[in-house]
Design a protein around this motif. Structure first.
Motif, PDB file in Angstrom:
ATOM      1  N   ALA A  30      -8.444  -3.597   5.217  1.00  0.00           N
ATOM      2  CA  ALA A  30      -7.159  -2.917   5.047  1.00  0.00           C
ATOM      3  C   ALA A  30      -7.465  -1.446   4.819  1.00  0.00           C
ATOM      4  N   ARG A  31      -6.861  -0.586   5.616  1.00  0.00           N
ATOM      5  CA  ARG A  31      -7.161   0.854   5.572  1.00  0.00           C
ATOM      6  C   ARG A  31      -5.851   1.638   5.622  1.00  0.00           C
ATOM      7  N   SER A  32      -5.772   2.673   4.798  1.00  0.00           N
ATOM      8  CA  SER A  32      -4.565   3.502   4.778  1.00  0.00           C
ATOM      9  C   SER A  32      -4.570   4.499   5.928  1.00  0.00           C
ATOM     10  N   SER A  33      -3.409   4.853   6.380  1.00  0.00           N
ATOM     11  CA  SER A  33      -3.261   5.938   7.345  1.00  0.00           C
ATOM     12  C   SER A  33      -1.955   6.654   7.032  1.00  0.00           C
ATOM     13  N   ASN A  34      -1.763   7.814   7.625  1.00  0.00           N
ATOM     14  CA  ASN A  34      -0.573   8.631   7.389  1.00  0.00           C
ATOM     15  C   ASN A  34      -0.491   9.065   5.927  1.00  0.00           C
ATOM     16  N   THR A  35      -1.660   9.385   5.326  1.00  0.00           N
ATOM     17  CA  THR A  35      -1.687   9.693   3.899  1.00  0.00           C
ATOM     18  C   THR A  35      -2.279  11.056   3.575  1.00  0.00           C
ATOM     19  N   GLY A  36      -2.404  11.931   4.534  1.00  0.00           N
ATOM     20  CA  GLY A  36      -2.942  13.259   4.259  1.00  0.00           C
ATOM     21  C   GLY A  36      -4.405  13.203   3.869  1.00  0.00           C
ATOM     22  N   GLN A  57       5.041   6.887   2.170  1.00  0.00           N
ATOM     23  CA  GLN A  57       4.991   7.082   3.619  1.00  0.00           C
ATOM     24  C   GLN A  57       3.735   6.492   4.257  1.00  0.00           C
ATOM     25  N   ALA A  58       2.842   5.925   3.465  1.00  0.00           N
ATOM     26  CA  ALA A  58       1.575   5.396   3.989  1.00  0.00           C
ATOM     27  C   ALA A  58       1.804   4.189   4.900  1.00  0.00           C
ATOM     28  N   VAL A  59       0.839   3.980   5.782  1.00  0.00           N
ATOM     29  CA  VAL A  59       0.830   2.828   6.678  1.00  0.00           C
ATOM     30  C   VAL A  59      -0.480   2.094   6.429  1.00  0.00           C
ATOM     31  N   LEU A  60      -0.423   0.781   6.302  1.00  0.00           N
ATOM     32  CA  LEU A  60      -1.625  -0.021   6.103  1.00  0.00           C
ATOM     33  C   LEU A  60      -2.076  -0.556   7.456  1.00  0.00           C
ATOM     34  N   GLU A  61      -3.284  -0.161   7.868  1.00  0.00           N
ATOM     35  CA  GLU A  61      -3.879  -0.683   9.099  1.00  0.00           C
ATOM     36  C   GLU A  61      -4.672  -1.925   8.727  1.00  0.00           C
ATOM     37  N   ILE A  62      -4.485  -2.991   9.473  1.00  0.00           N
ATOM     38  CA  ILE A  62      -5.233  -4.228   9.247  1.00  0.00           C
ATOM     39  C   ILE A  62      -6.180  -4.423  10.420  1.00  0.00           C
ATOM     40  N   HIS A  63      -7.473  -4.416  10.119  1.00  0.00           N
ATOM     41  CA  HIS A  63      -8.510  -4.640  11.123  1.00  0.00           C
ATOM     42  C   HIS A  63      -9.107  -6.022  10.861  1.00  0.00           C
ATOM     43  N   THR A  64      -9.063  -6.881  11.870  1.00  0.00           N
ATOM     44  CA  THR A  64      -9.575  -8.240  11.727  1.00  0.00           C
ATOM     45  C   THR A  64     -11.013  -8.290  12.205  1.00  0.00           C
ATOM     46  N   GLY A  65     -11.882  -8.839  11.360  1.00  0.00           N
ATOM     47  CA  GLY A  65     -13.307  -8.886  11.653  1.00  0.00           C
ATOM     48  C   GLY A  65     -13.664  -9.936  12.679  1.00  0.00           C
ATOM     49  N   SER A  73      -5.440  -5.141  14.240  1.00  0.00           N
ATOM     50  CA  SER A  73      -4.509  -6.214  14.539  1.00  0.00           C
ATOM     51  C   SER A  73      -3.087  -5.959  14.050  1.00  0.00           C
ATOM     52  N   ASP A  74      -2.895  -4.975  13.144  1.00  0.00           N
ATOM     53  CA  ASP A  74      -1.539  -4.713  12.660  1.00  0.00           C
ATOM     54  C   ASP A  74      -1.460  -3.345  11.993  1.00  0.00           C
ATOM     55  N   ASN A  75      -0.299  -2.730  12.067  1.00  0.00           N
ATOM     56  CA  ASN A  75       0.054  -1.516  11.327  1.00  0.00           C
ATOM     57  C   ASN A  75       1.315  -1.839  10.547  1.00  0.00           C
ATOM     58  N   ILE A  76       1.233  -1.796   9.214  1.00  0.00           N
ATOM     59  CA  ILE A  76       2.373  -2.178   8.372  1.00  0.00           C
ATOM     60  C   ILE A  76       2.765  -0.999   7.493  1.00  0.00           C
ATOM     61  N   PRO A  77       4.009  -0.506   7.601  1.00  0.00           N
ATOM     62  CA  PRO A  77       4.454   0.547   6.689  1.00  0.00           C
ATOM     63  C   PRO A  77       4.402   0.026   5.248  1.00  0.00           C
ATOM     64  N   CYS A  78       3.816   0.809   4.346  1.00  0.00           N
ATOM     65  CA  CYS A  78       3.651   0.355   2.964  1.00  0.00           C
ATOM     66  C   CYS A  78       4.980   0.091   2.268  1.00  0.00           C
ATOM     67  N   ASP A  79       6.062   0.762   2.692  1.00  0.00           N
ATOM     68  CA  ASP A  79       7.342   0.482   2.048  1.00  0.00           C
ATOM     69  C   ASP A  79       7.815  -0.949   2.328  1.00  0.00           C
ATOM     70  N   ARG A  80       7.273  -1.592   3.384  1.00  0.00           N
ATOM     71  CA  ARG A  80       7.575  -3.010   3.641  1.00  0.00           C
ATOM     72  C   ARG A  80       6.762  -3.938   2.751  1.00  0.00           C
ATOM     73  N   LEU A  81       5.668  -3.421   2.172  1.00  0.00           N
ATOM     74  CA  LEU A  81       4.804  -4.216   1.298  1.00  0.00           C
ATOM     75  C   LEU A  81       5.100  -3.967  -0.176  1.00  0.00           C
ATOM     76  N   ALA A  82       6.081  -3.115  -0.467  1.00  0.00           N
ATOM     77  CA  ALA A  82       6.363  -2.706  -1.843  1.00  0.00           C
ATOM     78  C   ALA A  82       6.818  -3.880  -2.704  1.00  0.00           C
ATOM     79  N   MET A  83       6.256  -3.921  -3.914  1.00  0.00           N
ATOM     80  CA  MET A  83       6.682  -4.904  -4.910  1.00  0.00           C
ATOM     81  C   MET A  83       7.802  -4.252  -5.720  1.00  0.00           C
ATOM     82  N   ASP A  84       8.785  -5.044  -6.129  1.00  0.00           N
ATOM     83  CA  ASP A  84       9.816  -4.456  -6.974  1.00  0.00           C
ATOM     84  C   ASP A  84       9.244  -4.217  -8.376  1.00  0.00           C
ATOM     85  N   GLU A  85       9.934  -3.436  -9.161  1.00  0.00           N
ATOM     86  CA  GLU A  85       9.457  -3.019 -10.491  1.00  0.00           C
ATOM     87  C   GLU A  85       9.138  -4.229 -11.366  1.00  0.00           C
TER      88      GLU A  85
END
Length: 112
Positions: A30-36, A57-65, A73-85
């Motif tokens: 799992a690797r971050s992108s769009n994070t300056g 605004q970060a995007v999580l890149e998923i690289h499958t070994g 294998s996937d690019n997931i916007p981190c706001d879709r992975l956010a846990m509520d408070e």
């Protein structure tokens, strides 16, 4: 917070706590992108849950070994992975309780 290594820059105001689960039978990166200028990368084993803090605004890149390589294998916007408070607070309390229990067990074993 959830992430101890590679903290988000202190000037970042839109931070979110995220959770990603490797639901495959393969090791993933799992690797971050769009994070300056901030960088985040972790190995995620099959069935493992990864909880981390990221800029909204970060995007999580998923690289499958694969055998000697990996495939994006996937690019997931981190706001879709956010846990509520409430969920993130409960998760952090559970981690603290597990750490305290492990410390007590090792102290008891050292005294015996």
């Amino acid at each position: 917070m959830a992430q101890i290594i590679d903290p988000i820059p202190s000037d970042e105001s839109n931070r979110i706590v995220c959770c990603y689960v490797n639901a495959t039978s393969k090791i993933q990166i799992a690797r971050s992108s769009n994070t300056g200028n901030w960088y985040f990368e972790r190995v995620v084993f099959p069935g493992q849950r990864l909880v981390f803090e990221a800029p909204s605004q970060a995007v999580l890149e998923i690289h499958t070994g694969m055998m000697a390589s990996s495939i994006l294998s996937d690019n997931i916007p981190c706001d879709r992975l956010a846990m509520d408070e409430e969920s993130s607070s409960a998760f952090m309390k559970q981690l603290d309780a597990q750490a305290a229990e492990a410390a007590n067990e090792s102290l008891t074993a050292a005294v015996s």
